[in-house]
Design a protein around this motif. Structure first.
Motif: not given
Length: 152
Positions: A26-35
């Motif tokens: 599930c996590d791989k399908g979502g967008e990862t955002y910069a911090t």
């Protein structure tokens, strides 16, 4: 009794693996955002990386960030931080500098412009993406377009 304990341990291990796999998928399908920072790749219309290192300090290809107000205007642009595009078309951008500039201009979004490409037929006014400062992808790929001449 020992068989039941072993079976319980095996079933627990199997369930743990299934749960981890489910959450990872599930996590791989979502967008990862910069911090703290994000990476940008700048490509020409032909799909090849732009070499931003050619020329002197005033002609090297750089990114420019402009705050986008609630009304949709991008009047204020950050001049003190314009990171240079590398020979491979790549660069890493410090998100904290952009975020503080955008927030100081009462905005929560910014637009990316590519500057110093006019001699190659690209407009510095072209809009290459509007991003919310809290939802900037960790990887951004920008493909330049000679027909794109209007800013936000």
């Amino acid at each position: 009794m020992k068989l039941i304990k072993k079976l319980a341990v095996v079933l627990t291990a199997i369930m743990a693996v299934v749960c981890v796999a489910a959450f990872t998928a599930c996590d791989k399908g979502g967008e990862t955002y910069a911090t703290t920072s994000f990476n940008v790749t700048v490509l020409g219309e032909d799909g090849n990386p732009i070499d931003g290192t050619k020329g002197d300090e005033d002609t090297k290809v750089k990114l420019q960030f402009c705050a986008v107000t609630a009304e949709g205007n991008a009047d204020a642009c950050l001049s003190a931080y314009q990171p240079e595009v590398g020979a491979d078309g790549k660069l890493t951008v410090d998100l904290s500098r952009i975020k503080s500039f955008v927030e100081n201009n009462d905005a929560n979004r910014f637009v990316i412009h590519i500057i110093n490409l006019e001699g190659q037929g690209y407009s510095f006014l072209a809009n290459y993406g509007v991003y919310e400062v809290d939802k900037v992808p960790t990887e951004i790929s920008i493909t330049l377009n000679k027909n794109q001449t209007e800013a936000i």
